[in-house]
Design a protein around this motif. Structure first.
Motif, PDB file in Angstrom:
ATOM      1  N   ASP A   1       0.851  -1.191   0.000  1.00  0.00           N
ATOM      2  CA  ASP A   1       0.000   0.000   0.000  1.00  0.00           C
ATOM      3  C   ASP A   1       0.884   1.236   0.000  1.00  0.00           C
ATOM      4  OD1 ASP A   1      -2.249  -1.451   0.089  1.00  0.00           O
ATOM      5  OD2 ASP A   1      -3.072  -0.532   1.904  1.00  0.00           O
TER       6      ASP A   1
ATOM      7  N   LYS B   1      -1.705   6.445   2.544  1.00  0.00           N
ATOM      8  CA  LYS B   1      -1.860   6.292   3.987  1.00  0.00           C
ATOM      9  C   LYS B   1      -3.351   6.194   4.330  1.00  0.00           C
ATOM     10  CE  LYS B   1       0.904   8.764   6.847  1.00  0.00           C
ATOM     11  NZ  LYS B   1       1.620   9.961   7.336  1.00  0.00           N
ATOM     12  N   SER B   2      -3.662   5.310   5.267  1.00  0.00           N
ATOM     13  CA  SER B   2      -5.063   5.144   5.666  1.00  0.00           C
ATOM     14  C   SER B   2      -5.546   6.352   6.454  1.00  0.00           C
ATOM     15  CB  SER B   2      -5.219   3.890   6.516  1.00  0.00           C
ATOM     16  OG  SER B   2      -4.755   2.772   5.802  1.00  0.00           O
TER      17      SER B   2
ATOM     18  N   THR C   1       3.411   6.726  11.519  1.00  0.00           N
ATOM     19  CA  THR C   1       3.308   5.347  11.040  1.00  0.00           C
ATOM     20  C   THR C   1       4.519   4.550  11.517  1.00  0.00           C
ATOM     21  OG1 THR C   1       4.497   5.800   9.000  1.00  0.00           O
ATOM     22  CG2 THR C   1       2.088   6.020   8.921  1.00  0.00           C
TER      23      THR C   1
ATOM     24  N   ALA D   1       0.777  -6.083  12.334  1.00  0.00           N
ATOM     25  CA  ALA D   1      -0.379  -5.189  12.239  1.00  0.00           C
ATOM     26  C   ALA D   1      -1.583  -5.801  12.963  1.00  0.00           C
ATOM     27  CB  ALA D   1      -0.720  -4.925  10.779  1.00  0.00           C
TER      28      ALA D   1
ATOM     29  N   ASN E   1      -1.814  -2.819   6.290  1.00  0.00           N
ATOM     30  CA  ASN E   1      -2.729  -1.686   6.494  1.00  0.00           C
ATOM     31  C   ASN E   1      -4.181  -2.135   6.517  1.00  0.00           C
ATOM     32  OD1 ASN E   1      -1.875   1.152   6.797  1.00  0.00           O
ATOM     33  ND2 ASN E   1      -0.468   0.557   5.142  1.00  0.00           N
TER      34      ASN E   1
ATOM     35  N   LYS F   1      -5.038  -4.196   9.722  1.00  0.00           N
ATOM     36  CA  LYS F   1      -5.262  -3.433  10.952  1.00  0.00           C
ATOM     37  C   LYS F   1      -6.610  -2.724  10.908  1.00  0.00           C
ATOM     38  CE  LYS F   1      -3.547   0.047  14.114  1.00  0.00           C
ATOM     39  NZ  LYS F   1      -2.461   0.912  14.557  1.00  0.00           N
TER      40      LYS F   1
ATOM     41  N   GLU G   1       4.621  -2.746   5.584  1.00  0.00           N
ATOM     42  CA  GLU G   1       4.120  -1.472   5.056  1.00  0.00           C
ATOM     43  C   GLU G   1       4.207  -0.431   6.171  1.00  0.00           C
ATOM     44  OE1 GLU G   1       0.051  -2.262   3.956  1.00  0.00           O
ATOM     45  OE2 GLU G   1       0.614  -3.212   2.056  1.00  0.00           O
ATOM     46  N   ASP G   2       4.077   0.836   5.809  1.00  0.00           N
ATOM     47  CA  ASP G   2       3.962   1.884   6.824  1.00  0.00           C
ATOM     48  C   ASP G   2       2.524   1.887   7.309  1.00  0.00           C
ATOM     49  OD1 ASP G   2       6.600   2.913   6.720  1.00  0.00           O
ATOM     50  OD2 ASP G   2       6.115   3.734   4.739  1.00  0.00           O
ATOM     51  N   VAL G   3       2.331   1.486   8.554  1.00  0.00           N
ATOM     52  CA  VAL G   3       0.980   1.362   9.098  1.00  0.00           C
ATOM     53  C   VAL G   3       0.795   2.416  10.184  1.00  0.00           C
ATOM     54  CG1 VAL G   3      -0.637  -0.195  10.271  1.00  0.00           C
ATOM     55  CG2 VAL G   3       1.010  -1.114   8.632  1.00  0.00           C
TER      56      VAL G   3
END
Lengths: 367, 432
Positions: A34, A37-38, A43, A51, A194, A197, A224-226
């Protein structure tokens, strides 16, 4: 034990003389992380296992009624998803159960009925079937049969699913369609850290019982950056991961990554710009996103690891044909696992691989 | 099941009524019409006016039968089984062969040669002791840690290793994960991964045997103490008892279900404790003592053939990790394992017994260990060279006859492979 270890070391020397012609099967997909960003904010790099651990950690911290349980959950679970949570929240909230899936599901329903948040782990989705009665006849029908007096919405059942390269018959199955057939259950499959989570936190706050199927090959396949904070992704909402106009490719879980690669191959080899949708929620599924996309592209390929017959692709195909008939340029195609049990050494030929999806897509585009 | 301090109760007649309430071994006489005994359809037991709850401490634990001590000496000469020299040596050699295969195949998984493996360390005595007491005609339903049973029954190292490699000589045609063996010819039903599913199946098979004229076959069903928590285990015990089946339900209690120790798996007196409560003839045995297991299964077989189902709980310790996917040091101390690899080692116990009898010595040990190891390494080299079955085997045997929809899928794949062969590891599979 030390003598044992020594002997094993000697053996390894011995074995070096054996022809090394067996190669490990390479993974059947490339991971597409991903990028968007959510939510805003800090992050952290997490793989999907981390996650999921993080989502449960947040829930156990914020919701004093929350409990996490299942076979071998105490020491961290066989996939390490509950690692460190028993130390953090105590043995009365994070605990091993006896080895009994129907017990785990029924116990979880009971917890939820009494107002608790129940996070039940079934060790492998392939082993969820003893719990089928509890989930399909009990959890799914709790609210309905009591006229809305009782419910077990606090229950989320987590289970690792899907192909892993060497799982064979009983460590590879994708049972989402069975549960989609039981009105009252929500069924969710994440494609990475992502999504895992955001969707797991949504399931844990959801007012209906949820089946959360975790493609186990993704646990450690990529990070990933979560977002570090709590966030949810809406259940029942698909995501368009790549926009296009030539055809709509629909998948969930690991298969999303296969389709993203197929879209890339189609671009390079066929000059076709395909749209890729991660369905995310199997039930309820995002009809608007799917229909709008197919009406735009006029062609649709659905791919899933589960067998073709009565796989969830069948439901999508039927609905798409009903809603998008006039815009369709070709019949909806499905690439799926064959109608056989999941085989061990034949896994590369069993799955709806890149090549099979590309083959299907080519025929779809040339129809 | 023995009453706690049962002997002193027997001497005290005024406590007779309590004794009757608690005892499962002696049934009270039934006095009809106004007597002190109730005659409900669901229970025939004495009435009492003093309420007493029974719990897991109301009974002494079921004792553990053993023949050998840790030095391989027979403790009570009357209990020494009469096993001929050849059989004894065969039992011991099977244990050694199993142990060598476990070591080499475990290592081969670590090297990526096979995808998965499970060892049998610590349970060799259970496997070989029980297998030796059965008739080759008896049907075996196993879990997954009974390879010694299969070897003793006559499955060859070659067959087992071919299964682990899933090559074209694997009797299971490469469909199952490694260690999921089976052999129709040797009356070993192919294993399944889901736990306890084989238990009610074993009972059903036993019932079918019972109905055959002059039946001389029983069924043995192996399962772990963890699997005994599944609903299927309860169903199996209950069906075996009520339908009076010639079946031996054989529990391997090795202390762990992956990471879960027995005190988180069950309460009460283990798995054996459930036997009398459910109407099964029950014995608990030292699983590290192959001769004790042999005696127990020999006796159990005679009882079962009288259509009285038997439950055996063999106590042992899972010395190895659960499987190659597990690291057991994450949940148990190394010191705990030590005891079971030394004083309580089942292979060592039987070896000492054979040495005491003059049937085995260090020289024989050295020669045979080498022979066993070389055989496994050689077999592995051969197995690695063999191709996997033809890809079409993937869609065979789903049904007796392949239905049209599956035929269509096979044609679809065939056409696909004509164009996209290079995307698949076709060189690993047999050609037409």
């Amino acid at each position: 034990m030390t003598t044992l270890t020594k002997k094993v070391l000697n053996l390894s020397r011995l074995l070096k003389n054996v022809d090394n012609h067996t190669k490990r099967l390479s993974s059947h997909f490339n991971y597409y992380p991903d990028i968007e960003k959510s939510i805003e904010g800090e992050t952290s790099k997490m793989n999907m296992m981390q996650a999921i651990n993080n989502a449960m950690d947040i829930t156990l911290k914020n919701d004093p009624s929350a409990m996490l349980f299942g076979e071998d959950v105490g020491f961290g679970g066989v996939f390490r998803c509950s690692l460190g949570l028993q130390e953090k929240y105590g043995k009365d909230r994070v605990f091993n159960t006896p080895l009994c899936e129907q017990g785990i599901a029924g116990f979880g329903i009971g917890l939820a009925t009494a107002g608790a948040t129940a996070i039940a782990e079934i060790q492998f989705a392939d082993y969820i079937f003893p719990a089928f009665d509890q989930l399909v006849n009990e959890a799914a029908k709790y609210r309905y049969r009591s006229g809305g007096q009782f419910d077990c919405g606090g229950l989320t059942v987590r289970a690792p699913c899907g192909a892993v390269g060497h799982g064979g018959l009983y460590h590879s199955q994708s049972p989402e369609a069975y549960f989609a057939h039981a009105a009252g259950l929500k069924v969710v499959v994440p494609r990475g850290p992502n999504a895992a989570k955001g969707l797991l936190l949504a399931c844990l706050q959801e007012r209906d019982p949820c089946i959360f199927l975790e493609p186990k090959i993704l646990y450690r396949s990529a990070a990933e950056d979560v977002p570090v904070d709590s966030f949810t992704l809406p259940i029942g909402k698909a995501q368009v991961l790549k926009e296009g106009d030539a055809a709509t490719l629909i998948g969930w879980g690991t298969q999303v990554h296969v389709l993203l690669e197929v879209a890339q191959m189609a671009q390079e080899q066929l000059g076709a710009n395909c749209e890729v949708i991660d369905l995310m929620s199997i039930l309820p599924w995002d009809q608007d996103t799917v229909f709008n996309s197919v009406k735009k592209t006029g062609r649709c390929l659905i791919a899933h690891e589960a067998p073709l017959t009565c796989g969830f692709g069948a439901e999508l195909a039927a609905s798409i044909q009903e809603e998008c008939f006039l815009q369709l340029e070709a019949p909806v195609r499905r690439a799926a696992g064959w109608d056989a049990p999941f085989p061990h050494v034949f896994e590369p030929l069993y799955l709806p691989s890149r090549a099979r999806c590309l083959d299907d897509l080519t025929q779809l585009l040339r129809y | 099941m023995a009453l706690k301090t049962g002997a002193s109760f027997l001497r005290l007649n005024r406590l007779n009524q309590v004794f009757r309430l608690l005892s499962t071994s002696s049934r009270p006489e039934i006095i009809q019409n106004g007597g002190n005994n109730a005659d409900f359809p669901g229970a025939k037991a004495p009435y009492v006016t003093e309420m007493k709850f029974v719990d897991e401490n109301s009974y002494d634990p079921i004792p553990i039968y053993r023949v050998l001590d840790n030095d391989g000496q027979v403790i009570d000469n009357r209990e020494e089984p009469a096993i001929d020299k050849e059989t004894l040596l065969n039992m011991y050699k099977t244990m050694v062969q199993l142990n060598q295969m476990d070591k080499i195949m475990y290592e081969s998984q670590r090297q990526g040669r096979i995808s998965f493996f499970m060892t049998n360390y610590g349970e060799e005595g259970i496997q070989v002791g029980s297998a030796a007491a059965l008739s080759p005609k008896d049907l075996i339903f196993a879990q997954y840690r009974e390879v010694g049973v299969l070897l003793y029954r006559g499955m060859t190292v070659t067959e087992l290793i071919n299964q682990c490699y899933g090559n074209h000589e694997d009797p299971g045609k490469g469909r199952h994960m490694p260690v999921h063996y089976g052999s129709k010819q040797r009356n070993i039903v192919t294993l399944s991964s889901p736990l306890a599913t084989q238990m009610p199946q074993a009972v059903g098979a036993a019932y079918a045997y019972k109905r055959l004229p002059n039946n001389d076959r029983c069924v043995i069903c192996y399962f772990g103490e963890g699997a005994a928590s599944e609903g299927d285990a309860h169903a199996a015990f209950n069906f075996a008892a009520t339908l009076e089946c010639p079946v031996i339900m054989f529990c391997r209690n090795n202390g762990y279900a992956i990471s879960t120790p027995t005190n988180e798996q069950y309460r009460g007196d283990g798995i054996a404790g459930r036997g009398p409560a459910m109407g099964l003839h029950t014995v608990r045995v030292d699983g590290t003592d192959a001769l004790a297991v042999y005696r127990a299964v020999q006796r159990a077989r005679a009882i079962a053939l009288d259509n009285k189902p038997v439950l055996i709980e063999a106590m042992s310790y899972r010395v190895g990790h659960h499987s190659t996917s597990d690291d057991s040091t994450a949940y148990r101390p190394l010191e705990e394992i030590q005891k079971w690899t030394q004083a309580e080692n089942p292979i060592q116990k039987l070896r000492l017994y054979l040495e005491n009898k003059g049937l085995w010595d260090a020289e024989a040990e050295k020669t045979y260990v080498k022979e066993a190891r070389d055989m496994v390494v050689r077999t592995m080299q051969d197995a690695e060279k063999k191709k996997k079955p033809h890809w079409k085997e993937m869609l065979e045997d789903v049904y007796y006859d392949m239905p049209p929809h599956l035929q269509k899928q096979m044609q679809q794949m065939e056409k696909h492979l004509e164009k996209y062969q290079e995307h698949y590891p076709m060189d690993q599979f047999q050609k037409e």
